[in-house]
Design an enzyme around this catalytic site. Structure first.
Site, PDB file in Angstrom:
ATOM      1  CB  SER A 242      -1.915  -2.755  16.292  1.00 40.95           C
ATOM      2  OG  SER A 242      -2.293  -1.427  16.205  1.00 40.95           O
ATOM      3  CD  GLU A 368      -6.046  -6.891   5.946  1.00 44.99           C
ATOM      4  OE1 GLU A 368      -5.387  -6.750   6.990  1.00 44.99           O
ATOM      5  OE2 GLU A 368      -7.079  -6.251   5.692  1.00 44.99           O
TER       6      GLU A 368
HETATM    7  C1  FAD Z   1      -8.299  -6.082  -3.775  1.00 40.65           C
HETATM    8  C2  FAD Z   1      -7.328  -5.395  -2.864  1.00 40.65           C
HETATM    9  C3  FAD Z   1      -7.797  -4.631  -1.806  1.00 40.65           C
HETATM   10  C4  FAD Z   1      -6.888  -3.939  -0.981  1.00 40.65           C
HETATM   11  N1  FAD Z   1      -7.367  -3.148   0.048  1.00 40.65           N
HETATM   12  C5  FAD Z   1      -6.509  -2.354   0.750  1.00 40.65           C
HETATM   13  C6  FAD Z   1      -6.998  -1.419   1.706  1.00 40.65           C
HETATM   14  O1  FAD Z   1      -8.180  -1.354   1.986  1.00 40.65           O
HETATM   15  N2  FAD Z   1      -6.106  -0.593   2.317  1.00 40.65           N
HETATM   16  C7  FAD Z   1      -4.756  -0.633   2.040  1.00 40.65           C
HETATM   17  O2  FAD Z   1      -3.998   0.161   2.617  1.00 40.65           O
HETATM   18  N3  FAD Z   1      -4.253  -1.529   1.130  1.00 40.65           N
HETATM   19  C8  FAD Z   1      -5.100  -2.373   0.480  1.00 40.65           C
HETATM   20  N4  FAD Z   1      -4.616  -3.270  -0.459  1.00 40.65           N
HETATM   21  C9  FAD Z   1      -3.192  -3.264  -0.784  1.00 40.65           C
HETATM   22  C10 FAD Z   1      -2.420  -4.456  -0.267  1.00 40.65           C
HETATM   23  O3  FAD Z   1      -2.317  -4.412   1.125  1.00 40.65           O
HETATM   24  C11 FAD Z   1      -1.052  -4.466  -0.982  1.00 40.65           C
HETATM   25  O4  FAD Z   1      -1.307  -4.832  -2.332  1.00 40.65           O
HETATM   26  C12 FAD Z   1      -0.061  -5.406  -0.339  1.00 40.65           C
HETATM   27  O5  FAD Z   1       0.397  -4.909   0.901  1.00 40.65           O
HETATM   28  C13 FAD Z   1       1.172  -5.652  -1.238  1.00 40.65           C
HETATM   29  O6  FAD Z   1       1.687  -4.458  -1.705  1.00 40.65           O
HETATM   30  P1  FAD Z   1       1.997  -4.293  -3.286  1.00 40.65           P
HETATM   31  O7  FAD Z   1       0.798  -4.709  -4.049  1.00 40.65           O
HETATM   32  O8  FAD Z   1       2.504  -2.915  -3.471  1.00 40.65           O
HETATM   33  O9  FAD Z   1       3.120  -5.357  -3.592  1.00 40.65           O
HETATM   34  P2  FAD Z   1       4.688  -5.169  -3.339  1.00 40.65           P
HETATM   35  O10 FAD Z   1       4.954  -4.747  -1.951  1.00 40.65           O
HETATM   36  O11 FAD Z   1       5.280  -4.372  -4.455  1.00 40.65           O
HETATM   37  O12 FAD Z   1       5.174  -6.672  -3.492  1.00 40.65           O
HETATM   38  C14 FAD Z   1       5.310  -7.333  -4.762  1.00 40.65           C
HETATM   39  C15 FAD Z   1       5.936  -8.707  -4.521  1.00 40.65           C
HETATM   40  O13 FAD Z   1       7.229  -8.563  -3.937  1.00 40.65           O
HETATM   41  C16 FAD Z   1       7.294  -9.281  -2.728  1.00 40.65           C
HETATM   42  N5  FAD Z   1       8.170  -8.607  -1.781  1.00 40.65           N
HETATM   43  C17 FAD Z   1       8.166  -7.303  -1.384  1.00 40.65           C
HETATM   44  N6  FAD Z   1       9.105  -7.063  -0.486  1.00 40.65           N
HETATM   45  C18 FAD Z   1       9.755  -8.246  -0.292  1.00 40.65           C
HETATM   46  C19 FAD Z   1      10.830  -8.678   0.557  1.00 40.65           C
HETATM   47  N7  FAD Z   1      11.440  -7.856   1.421  1.00 40.65           N
HETATM   48  N8  FAD Z   1      11.214  -9.973   0.479  1.00 40.65           N
HETATM   49  C20 FAD Z   1      10.589 -10.838  -0.338  1.00 40.65           C
HETATM   50  N9  FAD Z   1       9.569 -10.507  -1.144  1.00 40.65           N
HETATM   51  C21 FAD Z   1       9.162  -9.233  -1.117  1.00 40.65           C
HETATM   52  C22 FAD Z   1       5.871  -9.354  -2.230  1.00 40.65           C
HETATM   53  O14 FAD Z   1       5.666 -10.388  -1.307  1.00 40.65           O
HETATM   54  C23 FAD Z   1       5.117  -9.544  -3.526  1.00 40.65           C
HETATM   55  O15 FAD Z   1       5.179 -10.894  -3.915  1.00 40.65           O
HETATM   56  C24 FAD Z   1      -5.501  -4.027  -1.236  1.00 40.65           C
HETATM   57  C25 FAD Z   1      -5.039  -4.855  -2.285  1.00 40.65           C
HETATM   58  C26 FAD Z   1      -5.941  -5.525  -3.086  1.00 40.65           C
HETATM   59  C27 FAD Z   1      -5.407  -6.396  -4.215  1.00 40.65           C
END
Ligand code: FAD
Length: 389
Positions: A242, A368
């Protein structure tokens, strides 16, 4: 009269107070961010970040929509306008605002005890204390349910937190971290003062995106917290999700700020840059680009307004926020990339803002909730079938 900066007359939807807030934030960004941001971006650091946070606090931009505890109690539309104006300068600074207000402060405001609210919110609203929000882990991003960070209850009732969080905005400059962890009773949120023994937040370097933003790892090595450090009002992923929905709402607006800057830059450039003896704005291919950019920009702003009004009416659904985030970030990045082509070689220079905005939006596209996650949220809402797993 047709206004190229507001072709649909969207300004008519605003109240005088909305316009005044927008004007104040725009003037602040023009004065305090725009003259320096290319340098911060190139260096990959913001030297005066604490001062900027305090200034944002005095503008009322931190936890803007929250009420009480020193918060401004603004409407959703006003908060959105502020996000748009800050992101028109840089997505990194808007990220600071979003994480502070919509993630860290919102978590305490919505799920915290009265004591936690009194202890943290006034200082955070004033920008004296910077907050961060730790959900993502090295092995769990889109699927936070699998998180490994664990909080165990000690004999005396204390909590002991162990784990790692990754990609955490504001991490190394935060005075307080909202950390989500697995417990024996489900996922819980913890208010963690960052000076606790066992807490560290090494900064993540070598980013090619959001370079004017602090991004860190959070390392929790047996961090001992009192029993009342837990957010009492929520258990399970509903808590962080949320908060994220609230922050995503700000991104729906913010992304259009980055897009607006790129559109305006491309329009001005196209009018003054001459090739083949006339301004490139006179070529049909350039006009097609500008027309398409303007259509998507102002459709996106209109969508943000619509969602803002729904939020103010208490009728905004998470799927509608996904709709807005998916569309507006995807269209914003396209607008920035097209602007880059209009600027030719100058488009890749930090002298102009377009490449900076385009590369920033690569992060906004992912954090997000990735594009794909929001497609799946909408896909599930449309079909009734969960395709996440
Ligand atoms: C600059 C920056 C700031 C950030 N700040 C914060 C923060 O303040 N707090 C915080 O908690 N996080 C933060 N994040 C993290 C961000 O929320 C995550 O990077 C994001 O949720 C994606 O997770 P991941 O990078 O592990 O990618 P993954 O989850 O590994 O995904 C990799 C790829 O696989 C795809 N994928 C995954 N699962 C599926 C599925 N079921 N079906 C189809 N496609 C799928 C995704 O869409 C993506 O294209 C930040 C990230 C960045 C880059």
């Amino acid at each position: 009269m047709f206004d190229p900066h507001d072709p649909l007359g969207i300004d008519d939807l605003l109240t005088d107070e909305d316009r005044a807030i927008r004007g104040t934030v725009r003037a602040w960004a023009a004065d305090r961010v725009l003259p320096h941001v290319a340098d911060w971006y190139e260096r990959g650091e913001i030297p005066g970040i604490r001062e900027l946070a305090r200034e944002l606090g005095s503008l009322g931009a931190l936890g803007m929509q929250l009420t009480g505890y020193g918060c401004a109690g603004a409407s959703a539309v006003q908060y959105g306008l502020a996000c748009l104006e800050v992101e028109a300068a840089d997505s990194g600074i808007r990220s600071l605002v979003s994480v502070q207000g919509s993630l860290a402060m919102y978590a305490i405001h919505r799920f915290g005890s009265e004591e936690q609210k009194r202890q943290w919110l006034p200082g955070m609203a004033a920008g004296e204390i910077i907050g961060c929000f730790g959900l993502t882990e090295p092995d769990h991003g889109s699927d936070p349910a699998g998180m490994r960070t664990y909080a165990r209850r000690d004999a005396g009732g204390d909590w002991v937190l162990t784990g790692r969080k990754m990609w955490i905005t504001n991490g190394s400059v935060a005075g307080v971290a909202i950390v989500w962890a697995r417990t024996d009773e489900g996922i819980r949120g913890f208010v963690v003062p960052t000076d606790r023994p066992g807490f560290s937040a090494p900064e993540i370097r070598h980013k090619w995106s959001l370079r004017a933003s602090v991004t860190s790892e959070l390392v929790l090595d047996e961090v001992r917290l009192p029993a009342d450090a837990v957010l009492p009002e929520v258990t399970g992923l509903r808590g962080p999700l949320s908060c994220l929905s609230h922050a995503r709402y700000g991104i729906v607006w913010g992304a259009m700020g980055a897009a607006r800057t790129c559109f305006e830059t491309a329009l001005a450039y196209a009018r003054s840059r001459e090739q083949f003896g006339r301004p490139i704005a006179g070529f049909q291919l350039t006009q097609a680009k500008l027309a398409d950019m303007a259509v998507e920009l102002h459709k996106g702003i209109l969508l943000a307004h619509h969602l803002g009004r729904r939020m103010d009416a208490g009728r905004l659904r998470p799927e509608q926020v996904s709709f807005g985030k998916l569309n507006n970030v995807r269209e914003a990045i396209e607008i920035c990339r097209t602007a880059r082509t209009i600027l030719g070689a100058n488009g890749i220079s930090l002298e102009y803002p377009v490449m900076r905005h385009a590369t920033n939006l690569e992060s906004v596209l992912t954090y997000e909730g990735t594009v794909e996650m929001h497609q799946l949220v909408l896909g599930k809402a449309l079909t009734g079938v969960d395709a996440f797993r």
